[in-house]
Design a protein around this motif. Structure first.
Motif, PDB file in Angstrom:
ATOM      1  N   GLN A   3      62.899  38.120   2.981  1.00 21.71           N
ATOM      2  CA  GLN A   3      62.660  38.224   4.308  1.00 21.71           C
ATOM      3  C   GLN A   3      61.564  39.391   4.692  1.00 21.71           C
ATOM      4  O   GLN A   3      60.786  39.183   5.427  1.00 21.71           O
ATOM      5  N   GLY A   4      61.950  40.550   4.124  1.00 23.24           N
ATOM      6  CA  GLY A   4      61.091  41.673   4.124  1.00 23.24           C
ATOM      7  C   GLY A   4      59.588  41.596   3.803  1.00 23.24           C
ATOM      8  O   GLY A   4      58.576  41.678   4.467  1.00 23.24           O
ATOM      9  N   TRP A   5      59.425  40.858   2.869  1.00 22.71           N
ATOM     10  CA  TRP A   5      58.001  40.450   2.338  1.00 22.71           C
ATOM     11  C   TRP A   5      57.530  39.578   3.123  1.00 22.71           C
ATOM     12  O   TRP A   5      56.431  39.500   3.556  1.00 22.71           O
ATOM     13  N   MET A   6      58.283  38.518   3.675  1.00 24.98           N
ATOM     14  CA  MET A   6      57.686  37.514   4.504  1.00 24.98           C
ATOM     15  C   MET A   6      57.201  38.038   5.873  1.00 24.98           C
ATOM     16  O   MET A   6      56.152  37.468   6.800  1.00 24.98           O
ATOM     17  N   LYS A   7      57.811  39.367   6.584  1.00 23.88           N
ATOM     18  CA  LYS A   7      57.412  39.830   7.612  1.00 23.88           C
ATOM     19  C   LYS A   7      56.201  40.703   7.770  1.00 23.88           C
ATOM     20  O   LYS A   7      55.507  41.241   8.604  1.00 23.88           O
ATOM     21  N   SER A   8      55.684  41.162   6.290  1.00 23.79           N
ATOM     22  CA  SER A   8      54.584  41.867   6.166  1.00 23.79           C
ATOM     23  C   SER A   8      53.346  40.757   5.756  1.00 23.79           C
ATOM     24  O   SER A   8      53.714  40.242   4.659  1.00 23.79           O
ATOM     25  N   PRO A   9      52.187  41.108   6.487  1.00 23.90           N
ATOM     26  CA  PRO A   9      51.086  40.208   6.320  1.00 23.90           C
ATOM     27  C   PRO A   9      50.579  40.012   4.835  1.00 23.90           C
ATOM     28  O   PRO A   9      50.431  39.054   4.306  1.00 23.90           O
ATOM     29  N   SER A  10      50.523  41.538   4.181  1.00 22.24           N
ATOM     30  CA  SER A  10      50.045  41.624   2.655  1.00 22.24           C
ATOM     31  C   SER A  10      50.833  40.971   1.827  1.00 22.24           C
ATOM     32  O   SER A  10      50.634  40.227   0.921  1.00 22.24           O
ATOM     33  N   HIS A  11      52.161  41.361   1.841  1.00 23.23           N
ATOM     34  CA  HIS A  11      53.284  40.657   1.062  1.00 23.23           C
ATOM     35  C   HIS A  11      53.371  39.218   1.289  1.00 23.23           C
ATOM     36  O   HIS A  11      53.479  38.425   0.128  1.00 23.23           O
ATOM     37  N   ARG A  12      53.264  38.692   2.263  1.00 19.82           N
ATOM     38  CA  ARG A  12      53.429  37.319   2.643  1.00 19.82           C
ATOM     39  C   ARG A  12      52.229  36.580   2.105  1.00 19.82           C
ATOM     40  O   ARG A  12      52.382  35.417   1.576  1.00 19.82           O
ATOM     41  N   ARG A  13      51.071  37.459   2.141  1.00 23.41           N
ATOM     42  CA  ARG A  13      49.980  36.618   1.461  1.00 23.41           C
ATOM     43  C   ARG A  13      50.130  36.352  -0.030  1.00 23.41           C
ATOM     44  O   ARG A  13      49.710  35.293  -0.601  1.00 23.41           O
ATOM     45  N   VAL A  14      50.686  37.553  -0.471  1.00 19.87           N
ATOM     46  CA  VAL A  14      50.788  36.966  -2.092  1.00 19.87           C
ATOM     47  C   VAL A  14      51.883  35.831  -2.309  1.00 19.87           C
ATOM     48  O   VAL A  14      51.700  34.976  -3.335  1.00 19.87           O
ATOM     49  N   ILE A  15      52.770  35.853  -1.710  1.00 17.10           N
ATOM     50  CA  ILE A  15      54.187  34.863  -1.630  1.00 17.10           C
ATOM     51  C   ILE A  15      53.259  33.303  -1.448  1.00 17.10           C
ATOM     52  O   ILE A  15      53.578  32.287  -2.022  1.00 17.10           O
ATOM     53  N   LEU A  16      52.362  33.393  -0.383  1.00 23.85           N
ATOM     54  CA  LEU A  16      51.746  31.845   0.213  1.00 23.85           C
ATOM     55  C   LEU A  16      50.432  31.918  -0.636  1.00 23.85           C
ATOM     56  O   LEU A  16      49.786  30.853  -0.063  1.00 23.85           O
ATOM     57  N   THR A  17      49.928  32.406  -1.533  1.00 23.26           N
ATOM     58  CA  THR A  17      48.610  32.278  -2.043  1.00 23.26           C
ATOM     59  C   THR A  17      48.714  30.933  -2.645  1.00 23.26           C
ATOM     60  O   THR A  17      49.495  30.765  -3.721  1.00 23.26           O
ATOM     61  N   LYS A  18      47.854  29.892  -1.954  1.00 19.26           N
ATOM     62  CA  LYS A  18      47.807  28.578  -2.528  1.00 19.26           C
ATOM     63  C   LYS A  18      47.719  28.135  -3.914  1.00 19.26           C
ATOM     64  O   LYS A  18      48.179  27.505  -4.680  1.00 19.26           O
ATOM     65  N   THR A  19      46.587  29.187  -4.492  1.00 16.08           N
ATOM     66  CA  THR A  19      46.265  28.863  -5.769  1.00 16.08           C
ATOM     67  C   THR A  19      46.890  29.493  -6.848  1.00 16.08           C
ATOM     68  O   THR A  19      47.070  28.944  -7.892  1.00 16.08           O
TER      69      THR A  19
END
Length: 176
Positions: free
Chosen positions: A126-142
């Motif tokens: 949840q903490g990672w998903m609230k942070s734009p840079s950490h969220r980006r790692v989790i949701l990088t499509k490739t």
């Protein structure tokens, strides 16, 4: 005698065919501690909500992330760089997630530390998903591969004197 010899040859040929049809042994499965299992499950749930491919456990990324979490716990620091100043991408390559032989190579890393309730894998994600840079790692499509390390430091860190957990998420993709 000739009949027995023919049967032996036929049985040998049949045995050879059976042996050739057995798939090669798969590499030993990577065992995960309960926090690591939860992290991967929660991360893949976040990806599934957005119709992204689930990340597959990669033993080399597991080794890299676990080693980094263990080093942060034992050396009492919190940073993407290793204690010797090595960048996370170098650490990942040094653990075998190599660029050699691949046309593309991409990797990202998230870190977290917490004690008590703040060491819950649910709160980590949840903490990672609230942070734009950490969220980006989790949701990088490739990204297709994942390794996580969840290591506890019994003797604390920072202002916390009790057990503290260090988390590292390494994600990546290599393609030929």
């Amino acid at each position: 005698m000739k009949k027995r010899y023919g049967i032996v040859i036929m049985l040998a040929a049949l045995a050879a065919l059976l042996l050739m049809s057995i798939p090669a042994a798969a590499p030993a499965a990577t065992s995960l501690n309960p926090y690591e299992k939860q992290l991967i499950s929660l991360i893949n749930k976040q990806r599934a909500k957005r119709h992204l491919a689930a990340l597959r456990i990669n033993p080399k990324l597991m080794a890299s992330s676990r080693a980094h979490s263990a080093e942060m716990a034992s050396c009492k620091y919190f940073a993407h760089e290793s204690a010797n100043g090595e960048a996370f991408s170098v650490r990942i390559v040094n653990h075998g997630y190599s660029r050699t032989g691949y046309r593309t190579w991409k990797a990202g890393e998230n870190l977290y530390w917490g004690a008590g309730l703040y060491s819950s894998p649910y709160l980590v994600v949840q903490g990672w998903m609230k942070s734009p840079s950490h969220r980006r790692v989790i949701l990088t499509k490739t990204f297709r591969d994942i390794g996580v390390g969840a290591i506890m430091a019994e003797d604390g860190y920072g202002d916390c004197s009790g057990p503290v957990w260090f988390f590292t998420l390494d994600a990546g993709r290599r393609s030929r």
